[in-house]
Scaffold this active site. Structure first.
Site, PDB file in Angstrom:
ATOM      1  N   SER A  41      47.358  79.573  43.797  1.00 44.96           N
ATOM      2  CA  SER A  41      47.607  78.359  43.013  1.00 44.96           C
ATOM      3  C   SER A  41      46.463  77.971  42.085  1.00 44.96           C
ATOM      4  O   SER A  41      46.641  77.136  41.205  1.00 44.96           O
ATOM      5  CB  SER A  41      47.939  77.174  43.930  1.00 44.96           C
ATOM      6  N   LYS A  96      42.631  72.177  45.029  1.00 41.39           N
ATOM      7  CA  LYS A  96      43.227  71.803  43.748  1.00 41.39           C
ATOM      8  C   LYS A  96      42.193  71.025  42.931  1.00 41.39           C
ATOM      9  O   LYS A  96      41.191  70.552  43.444  1.00 41.39           O
ATOM     10  CB  LYS A  96      44.457  70.898  43.936  1.00 41.39           C
TER      11      LYS A  96
END
Length: 139
Positions: A60, A97
């Protein structure tokens, strides 16, 4: 995403020979061979009691240069700031993230268009566990 955490062994010193700087542009004919020692723990661990390593599991964050198998250096003592890459604990799972704060909202942003941003709301059980300060990569 599954993260496996490790504590740095800061009590041990492993000095690795270092030749100095290496030109990333035009080679420097004046560069002399200089051997000094470098301890990677001294370089990457600023807050000994709040620094951990974790291995990236997933894709990701590939557009931010974080690839599957990379080792993250995470400092839990640093403040979460807009734009920083963070290890977050949300609803029972860890994820890495980029933090995005916008108009009173907080988002956990992936760096791969195949993944959706995660909006952090009051309903989530979420904390910023630590800020990524370095990445160790295999080439």
């Amino acid at each position: 995403m599954v993260l496996t955490f490790f504590e740095p062994e800061t009590g041990k010193v492993l000095k690795v020979p270092m030749i100095g700087t290496v030109a990333a542009g035009f080679p420097s004919p004046a560069m002399e061979y200089v051997e000094v020692s470098l301890d990677l723990n001294q370089l990457v661990v600023k807050n000994k009691n709040s620094t951990f390593y974790a291995q990236v599991d997933g894709q990701s964050m590939i557009d931010a240069g974080l690839n599957h198998g990379d080792i993250l250096v995470i400092d839990k003592a640093l403040e979460p700031v807009n734009g920083k890459i963070a290890v977050c604990y949300i609803d029972g799972s860890f994820t890495v993230k980029r933090i995005k704060k916008y108009k009173g909202q907080c988002w956990l942003m992936p760096a791969n268009k195949e993944f959706e941003p995660i909006e952090v709301t009051e309903e989530n059980n979420a904390i910023v566990w630590g800020i990524v300060t370095y990445v160790v990569k295999k080439m």
